[in-house]
Design an enzyme around this catalytic site. Structure first.
Site: not given
Length: 298
Positions: A172, A185
């Site tokens: 990401s 995350y």
């Protein structure tokens, strides 16, 4: 002094390699054939994993699909079969190491040696640090990075033996630049990016030039994992657009795939600009999303 002199002597090489890199960007890269490859995709029951499976199904590959959701994985498998692919779906919880290893044994017995591994499965919890439960933190790391270790340890030896294969890490933009209320995350995605980079260098050190690696680092994607994300960097990405970039990156052996490309610039800015300027820049970028547990907007 000697170190400084060594750096100066390397400057001509830097200039040559920069020019070479610029020229290569202007020349369209030839896509490799993946016909006949055994492709394993984790998290293939929805979103990026599902669409990636569809694209590989069109390329005459043999697909191994993993997901924790039985209905989701069966739907993906059915569509891939309609596209002409041979498909082997497995229900696998990627947060469970022994379940992964059990599925690995079945794949090797029933299908063969995986030659393209796409570590895509992921989870995210939107909450501040204190509202994020301990099991949620553990699961975030188990799925988003530890599973990459277990699958790669299982399938990489055959790739190395044949000096042929590809390991794909779906990370990401949050693996390069941080976002508040996504602490677990972001941390896991930083680890995933580190895994990709370290694996890439390790394979090079071992002389495995035929085993490729790629890492996907997209901005927010409209997959429903995070509610109503927005940023001044541009609109929320559609999964189809991201998968188009991912497939192009895999087929041209691109190591780092940023979507959009401006994310690459941000990663450079964070390393060279003053902190106060970066604070202003982040406020201008203005990352927002709904359903942050534990945080009250004042």
């Amino acid at each position: 002094m000697k170190y400084l002199l060594d750096l100066i002597l390397l400057l001509p090489l830097l200039i040559v390699f920069c020019i070479e890199s610029f020229i290569k960007r202007l020349i369209p890269k030839k896509k490799k054939s993946v016909a006949g490859e055994i492709v394993l995709i984790t998290g293939a029951g929805h979103g990026i994993g599902r669409l990636t499976a569809y694209e590989f199904a069109k390329l005459n590959t043999k697909l191994v699909l993993w997901d924790i959701n039985k209905n989701g994985i069966e739907e993906t498998a059915a569509k891939c079969r309609k596209l002409g692919a041979q498909v082997h779906p497995f229900v696998v919880d990627c947060s469970q190491r022994e379940e992964i290893y059990s599925a690995v044994r079945k794949v090797k017995e029933e299908v063969g040696d995986v030659s393209i591994l796409v570590n895509n499965a992921g989870v995210v919890y939107t909450a501040d640090l204190f509202a994020t439960q301990d099991p949620q933190i553990e699961k975030t790391f188990e799925v988003n990075v530890l599973a990459h270790f277990w699958t790669t340890k299982a399938f990489l030896p055959a790739m190395m033996k044949n000096n042929h294969g590809h390991v794909v890490t779906v990370a990401s933009a949050a693996g390069h630049t941080v976002v508040p209320f996504l602490l677990a995350y972001c941390s896991s995605k930083f680890a995933a990016v580190g895994f990709h980079r370290a694996l890439t260098d390790e394979l090079a050190a071992l002389g495995c030039t035929g085993v490729r690696t790629s890492c996907l680092c997209p901005n927010f994607i409209n997959t429903g994992f995070i509610k109503n994300p927005s940023t001044n960097l541009g609109p929320t990405l559609e999964p189809e657009e991201v998968v188009e970039h991912l497939m192009h990156g895999i087929l041209t052996n691109q190591k780092m795939i940023f979507v959009p490309g401006s994310i690459a610039l941000l990663t450079v800015l964070e390393r060279v600009f003053p902190e106060r300027f970066l604070d202003v820049l982040k406020r201008r970028i203005n990352v927002k999303f709904d359903a942050v547990v534990g945080y009250k907007d004042k």
